[in-house]
Design a protein around this motif. Structure first.
Motif, mmCIF file in Angstrom:
data_model
loop_
_atom_site.group_PDB
_atom_site.id
_atom_site.type_symbol
_atom_site.label_atom_id
_atom_site.label_comp_id
_atom_site.label_asym_id
_atom_site.label_seq_id
_atom_site.Cartn_x
_atom_site.Cartn_y
_atom_site.Cartn_z
ATOM 1 N N GLU A 1 -8.277 31.148 17.636
ATOM 2 C CA GLU A 1 -9.079 31.642 18.759
ATOM 3 C C GLU A 1 -8.259 32.497 19.722
ATOM 4 O OE1 GLU A 1 -12.202 27.867 19.006
ATOM 5 O OE2 GLU A 1 -10.846 28.232 20.692
ATOM 6 N N GLU B 1 -11.519 15.927 16.598
ATOM 7 C CA GLU B 1 -10.442 16.734 16.019
ATOM 8 C C GLU B 1 -9.133 15.965 15.986
ATOM 9 O OE1 GLU B 1 -10.913 21.472 16.837
ATOM 10 O OE2 GLU B 1 -10.156 20.290 18.507
ATOM 11 N N GLU C 1 -5.870 19.976 13.532
ATOM 12 C CA GLU C 1 -7.111 20.763 13.539
ATOM 13 C C GLU C 1 -7.234 21.558 14.838
ATOM 14 O OE1 GLU C 1 -9.886 17.884 10.697
ATOM 15 O OE2 GLU C 1 -9.787 17.510 12.864
ATOM 16 N N ARG D 1 -7.380 25.679 15.140
ATOM 17 C CA ARG D 1 -8.501 26.328 15.830
ATOM 18 C C ARG D 1 -8.005 27.165 17.004
ATOM 19 N NH1 ARG D 1 -10.687 24.886 20.279
ATOM 20 N NH2 ARG D 1 -10.044 22.697 20.155
#
Length: 169
Positions: free
Chosen positions: A81, A69, A73, A77
């Motif tokens: 999350e 990653e 990124e 994410r």
């Protein structure tokens, strides 16, 4: 050079050292991306849930980079999350700085992003968090922040385009 050394008020032997340049002997074992989400002059802070290492302490949404990653990124994410926030419709995170953090037996990079929103986005917390708050920088400094959190907040405020450069007391 270190710009601040601190200790956890609950456990003074837990030292953290934060540097703005790579210190000699720094051996990176991890990297973190943090989202300083800002809207209407306030920052989004998440409170750690019971049973977690950060229970009762506040921090911006953040998490460790996974293999392969990029910091951006990871930011996208982790933000989704932890809060359910997706970066769409012209929301452009800005990488403000990277810190070098040494904590006990780990050295890691801390990539600090600012994520500006015109209006506060809807939040859906993950089970790792108990609550969230939108706070001014001044009010944020008086919350129980994670270890090193006040130092990072002060550095963020000096670099943030969303806030005039200032320091908090």
């Amino acid at each position: 050079m270190s710009f601040k050394t601190g200790s956890n008020a609950m456990n003074p032997e837990r030292k953290i050292r934060i540097f703005d340049t790579r210190p000699e002997g720094f051996e990176e074992t991890a990297a973190v991306a943090a989202a300083h989400v800002v809207s209407d002059g306030k920052l989004l802070l998440l409170e750690g849930a019971e049973g977690k290492g950060k229970a009762g302490f506040f921090a911006p949404p953040a998490g460790k980079m996974e293999v392969g990653e990029t910091p951006l990124e990871t930011l996208e994410r982790e933000l989704f999350e932890e809060t359910g926030i997706r970066l769409v419709n012209g929301v452009c995170p800005r990488l403000l700085f990277t810190l070098y953090i040494s904590k006990r037996d780990i050295d890691y990079l801390y990539h600090c992003f600012e994520v500006p929103f015109l209006k506060p986005p809807s939040i859906t917390l993950s089970p790792e968090h108990r609550s969230y708050r939108w706070e001014t920088p001044e009010a944020s400094a008086h919350l129980p922040l994670i270890e090193g959190g006040k130092v990072i907040l002060e550095r963020y405020l000096r670099c943030s385009p969303a806030f005039s450069p200032r320091e908090i007391g």
